[in-house]
Design an enzyme around this catalytic site. Structure first.
Site, PDB file in Angstrom:
ATOM      1  N   ASP A   1       6.225   1.039   8.924  1.00  0.00           N
ATOM      2  CA  ASP A   1       4.796   1.337   8.922  1.00  0.00           C
ATOM      3  C   ASP A   1       4.462   2.191  10.154  1.00  0.00           C
ATOM      4  O   ASP A   1       5.281   2.351  11.057  1.00  0.00           O
ATOM      5  CB  ASP A   1       4.008   0.009   8.918  1.00  0.00           C
ATOM      6  CG  ASP A   1       2.570   0.198   8.477  1.00  0.00           C
ATOM      7  OD1 ASP A   1       2.132   1.358   8.344  1.00  0.00           O
ATOM      8  OD2 ASP A   1       1.877  -0.811   8.259  1.00  0.00           O
TER       9      ASP A   1
ATOM     10  N   GLU B   1      -8.074  -2.357   8.725  1.00  0.00           N
ATOM     11  CA  GLU B   1      -7.018  -2.957   9.555  1.00  0.00           C
ATOM     12  C   GLU B   1      -7.623  -3.839  10.651  1.00  0.00           C
ATOM     13  O   GLU B   1      -8.659  -4.484  10.450  1.00  0.00           O
ATOM     14  CB  GLU B   1      -6.103  -1.854  10.080  1.00  0.00           C
ATOM     15  CG  GLU B   1      -5.461  -1.087   8.915  1.00  0.00           C
ATOM     16  CD  GLU B   1      -4.337  -0.176   9.320  1.00  0.00           C
ATOM     17  OE1 GLU B   1      -3.569  -0.499  10.221  1.00  0.00           O
ATOM     18  OE2 GLU B   1      -4.213   0.890   8.683  1.00  0.00           O
TER      19      GLU B   1
END
Ligand code: BGC
Length: 641
Positions: free
Chosen positions: A335, A530
């Protein structure tokens, strides 16, 4: 020239002085010729491939093409394939060719200068052409996060975020949505999407709760596999997969402990998951197993830690379990900057991640240092060539399966923002709504109502409805998304001819006014993505609370519609309202909510995770039990009809 010769050479060989200058010149010439020969030898494999190279032949089997291609690649070319770079970090577009980069990502918000389907097509085609101009002509993957439709592009259909799709528990619907998303991606040239999300949130304070289908591994496995099948069901002329999916985030994301984030700005996102092997197998692996079974060719590794180890360095989980036991044949992508979250230097982090099993590194910034570091690591023996070959074979295998080496041109069936996609999204919105309360049949609304008052921060705001990952990473504010319909505008259109629909965002309808039959408070959260959405106490804003109170004074009955990425702490509001609807983040098609409110479509949604009453109940496990042992306000799968 002399730099190529080991320092002690002349001393060791004790060249007789008599050779003097002439001798040295002669030796120099020999060295020159020899090194030139070496360069020639070195350059030899750098010739372009012959036109009849097996890997360029469509009719050859994937295996033959793959082996042929890899046998022609230099170490540097292989390492380039392992790099995934953000388009805004590419210093010179020609670097895509020169470094043979494997893939380019438009991270959320990294748009083309002209943010239209055509602008995207030009952008992606530009980089693809540059990659194909490399010696071996290896095309790139171009990836985006299409997590609720092609959310980067104005005019795309924005489907409900995954939590709403979870509430539908309808795999056929989810598969169709993913197919429509792939068509919209393909219409812009994008061939890789970082979706579906298979996380299972146990703590609603997590800012990514809405990206998940829910907290039940069976639900997540079912919908995750359906999504992947749909996304990968759009094909090239030659049968290649037009848009590759990427189940994420491996593994245990959603079960991090509050307060454990490794990012100082966050609380739980990128935090620590603590679980034993039994839980790993019973809870976290099944959704990944289901998507592998459905054809996953790439899987993204999470930014969380498994115990004390960042997932990107977790060799046991990545290599032994996922690639070994579970037989995953695709490639593992790390990621965003995740590899460099591994403690140590950039060099040691890259070594640890690649040795653990990461095949492609989402750098996403500094590709030059990465290539230098990994090349050095192989030369020094810190990474074996076999590991590099394995990574590259996995990546290239997916590229062949995607038909990237062959004809990938758009077919006339590519559709962007198509009416049938809007209709599909509208259906999805309807199916995602969960009716939490309906006192004395307050709902459905009827055409005979005299007067409806609408208020609340989310009543007339497609940006709020859509949530984050819409045009910008953290989402947008307002009604400027082409084709989008706000809930207010949907209500106005649907209300009976004789019904007055009055609107005030803050519920200020005046004092001593006539009571309306119904007040609809459309309230909720502002978009967040997020860790920026980690929230110690997710609840309604003070403004929305006041709005509901004001509506109560001016309306006979109050319906509260919650537009949010997660259940909120709002037990008092629920207790005092006549009807309450969880609408999640419905996206661009607000009419889907209105269809159900007016009874044109039945209530179908069920809570994909438990709705807590008080904070001591958090976390709520994947089997639905609360921390303090009390019953949640609404259990998972609650939903009135
Ligand atoms: C997120 C991923 C996403 C990636 C690329 C990361 O910050 O964790 O889910 O796919 O960015 O945008």
């Amino acid at each position: 020239m002399t730099a190529r010769i080991p320092r002690g050479f002349f001393a060791e060989k004790k060249l007789p002085k008599v050779l003097g200058a002439v001798g040295i010149a002669l030796v120099g010439m020999l060295v020159y010729l020899y090194s030139g020969r070496m360069e020639l030898l070195h350059r030899e494999p750098l010739k372009p491939p012959p036109a009849d190279a097996p890997y360029l032949q469509k009719h050859e089997s994937a295996e033959v093409r793959l082996q042929d291609l890899v046998s022609r690649m230099t170490l540097e070319e292989k390492i380039g394939q392992m790099a995934l770079v953000d388009k805004n970090s590419i210093q010179d577009p020609d670097d895509v060719r020169a470094y043979g980069l494997g893939a380019v990502i438009s991270g959320a918000g990294a748009k083309p200068d002209v943010n239209t389907p055509k602008g995207w097509k030009t952008l992606v085609a530009g980089y693809s052409e540059i990659s194909k101009a490399s010696r071996l002509g290896i095309p790139i993957f171009y990836g985006v996060d299409a997590i609720h439709g092609h959310g980067n592009v104005p005019g795309a259909v924005i489907f409900p975020h995954a939590i709403g799709l979870g509430a539908s528990y309808n795999p056929t619907l989810v598969e169709s949505i993913a197919r429509a998303t792939a068509q919209e991606l393909a219409a812009t040239g994008v061939n890789w999407s970082f979706s579906p999300t298979l996380d299972m949130p146990e703590d609603i304070r997590w800012g990514r709760t809405y990206e998940s289908f829910g907290s039940d591994p069976v639900l997540v496995a079912t919908l995750g596999a359906a999504y992947l099948r749909g996304l990968q069901s759009v094909h090239t002329e030659d049968g290649g997969v037009r848009v590759l999916g990427t189940p994420k985030h491996f593994v245990g994301a959603g079960s991090m402990e509050w307060g454990s984030s490794s990012n100082k700005d966050f609380h739980i996102d990128q935090g620590t998951t603590r679980a034993d092997d039994a839980r790993l197998r019973a809870v976290y692996l099944p959704p990944f197993a289901a998507t592998i079974e459905a054809g996953a060719q790439s899987i993204m590794v999470g930014l969380n830690s498994w115990g004390d180890t960042k997932l990107s360095a977790e060799k046991y989980l990545l290599t032994d379990v996922l690639k070994g036991e579970m037989g995953f044949k695709g490639f593992l992508v790390s990621d965003w900057y995740g590899v460099y979250e591994i403690p140590g230097t950039d060099y040691s982090a890259a070594v640890a991640a690649i040795n653990a099993g990461i095949d492609m590194v989402m750098l996403p910034f500094d590709y030059k240092t990465f290539v230098t570091n990994v090349t050095r690591a192989v030369r020094r023996g810190d990474i074996t060539e076999a590991r590099i070959d394995d990574a590259v074979l996995r990546i290239l295998n997916a590229k062949f399966a995607s038909g990237l080496f062959d004809d990938t041109t758009s077919k006339p069936t590519d559709t962007f923002g198509a009416p049938e996609h809007r209709q599909l999204a509208r259906t999805a919105v309807s199916e995602s709504l969960v009716l939490l309360k309906n006192k004395q049949r307050t709902l459905p609304l009827t055409e005979h109502l005299r007067h409806i008052r609408v208020a609340g921060s989310a009543a007339d705001n497609v940006g709020l409805q859509a949530g984050a990952w819409t045009i910008e990473w953290q989402g947008i504010d307002g009604n400027w998304l082409p084709g989008g319909t706000s809930l207010l505008s949907g209500i106005r259109t649907r209300a009976g001819k004789g019904t007055t629909v009055e609107y005030s965002r803050t519920g200020d309808f005046g004092v001593n006014v006539m009571q309306a039959d119904i007040g609809i408070a459309i309230v909720g959260e502002k978009p967040y993505a997020e860790g920026w959405g980690d929230n110690e106490y997710p609840t309604l804003s003070e403004e929305d609370m006041q709005t509901i109170k004001k509506l109560r004074v001016t309306s006979d009955k109050v319906v509260v519609i919650v537009v949010s990425g997660r259940p909120l702490f709002m037990s008092d509001v629920i207790a005092s309202a006549d009807a309450v609807v969880a609408a999640w983040l419905p996206g661009s098609e607000g009419e889907g909510v209105v269809d159900v409110l007016f009874g044109d479509v039945p209530w179908k949604g069920k809570l994909p995770l438990a709705w807590p009453d008080h904070i001591e109940q958090l976390p709520i496990t994947t089997v639905g039990s609360t921390r303090d042992g009390s019953v949640p306000l609404f259990p998972r799968y609650f939903g009135l009809r």
